[in-house]
Design an enzyme around this catalytic site. Sequence first.
Site, mmCIF file in Angstrom:
data_model
loop_
_atom_site.group_PDB
_atom_site.id
_atom_site.type_symbol
_atom_site.label_atom_id
_atom_site.label_comp_id
_atom_site.label_asym_id
_atom_site.label_seq_id
_atom_site.Cartn_x
_atom_site.Cartn_y
_atom_site.Cartn_z
ATOM 1 N N SER A 104 0.759 -1.545 -0.455
ATOM 2 C CA SER A 104 -0.102 -0.313 -0.008
ATOM 3 C C SER A 104 0.710 1.391 0.044
ATOM 4 O O SER A 104 1.915 0.574 0.368
ATOM 5 C CB SER A 104 -0.739 -0.021 1.738
ATOM 6 O OG SER A 104 -1.249 1.134 1.749
ATOM 7 N N TYR A 120 -3.121 0.035 9.825
ATOM 8 C CA TYR A 120 -3.595 -0.372 8.788
ATOM 9 C C TYR A 120 -1.909 -0.263 8.096
ATOM 10 O O TYR A 120 -1.230 -0.810 7.358
ATOM 11 C CB TYR A 120 -3.836 0.026 7.303
ATOM 12 C CG TYR A 120 -4.389 -0.015 6.590
ATOM 13 C CD1 TYR A 120 -3.827 0.429 5.477
ATOM 14 C CD2 TYR A 120 -5.027 -0.798 5.898
ATOM 15 C CE1 TYR A 120 -3.891 0.737 4.098
ATOM 16 C CE2 TYR A 120 -5.051 -0.996 4.403
ATOM 17 C CZ TYR A 120 -4.743 -0.854 4.138
ATOM 18 O OH TYR A 120 -4.791 -0.717 2.297
#
Length: 263
Positions: free
Chosen positions: A144, A157
């Site tokens: 990510s 996250y």
Amino acid sequence: MDMFSLEGKVALVTGAVYGIGMAIARAFAAAGAKIVYNTNSEDGLRMGEENYKKYGIDAKGYLCDVTKEEEVKAMVEDIEKTVGTIDILVNNAGIIKRIPMTEMKAEEFRQVIDIDLVGPFICSKAVIPSMIKKGAGKIINICSMMSELGRETVSAYAAAKGGLKMLTRNICSEYGEYNIQCNGIGPGYIATPQTAPLRERQADGSRHPFDSFIIAKTPAARWGTPEDLMGPAVFLASKASDFVNGHVLYVDGGILAYIGKQP
Ligand code: NAP
Ligand code: GCO
């Protein structure tokens, strides 16, 4: 161009019933691979069956929670028995919780780490022994922007995706000698159900502030689509990348290179 072919390969894409995982599975099928996938909900499994049928892909689905080691081992054993050795694993399944850190419960933090980091560990650990026996394997971890950058409300996250970048490098380091390549794909901001809340139109019909922010931060001046990840995924799953290992390929429209458009 045969180096990009996946003919005769078995690919397991976790969480591939829609979104990024489904796009990657579609690309692999078009390159000749046999697709197997999992999800952790009955609804997801039904959606997966409908979607693969819609795309004309003969894929086999499993109800399997990537955080449950026994479920993953049983799924991999059944795949190896009924489909064949897994040549390509894409650790795609993942969640996000957007909560200010000081308001996030430890249990909520743990859940994100469990799915987004421990899940890829469990799935990779399950497929590596057969890849070693076969003398080859490809593992692709879906990282990510948050493998490199932080932002408000996504502490769990970012910690998980940062860890996933290092897990990618460690699998490369530990198993590269067995001709196993483990790389990451770092998508930018992609229009999927996971980011839908960030793109919702405002009551007056204007763009969500975060939507406008991402457009200004992306040289391509657009959100990515799951289809933007198809080519990079086929590259990292194919012979074309046999000497690429421990790398995270960012597919972000240029976000990481750009300070952002002046307001
Ligand atoms: P998504 O639309 O939310 O899909 C996530 C998938 O993971 C769903 O199929 C979900 O199944 C499955 N899943 C969740 N928890 C699971 C578990 N415990 N076991 C098995 N499957 C599970 O997400 P996406 O946007 O396509 O993202 C896919 C991956 O790309 C994620 O790892 C995400 O972090 C990453 N990513 C996304 C973006 C983006 O902008 N969208 C950017 C960078 C990275 P159910 O629906 O059945 O729960
Ligand atoms: C967020 C977004 C991002 C994207 C992606 C960016 O809330 O910031 O969900 O985390 O999902 O990971 O690469």
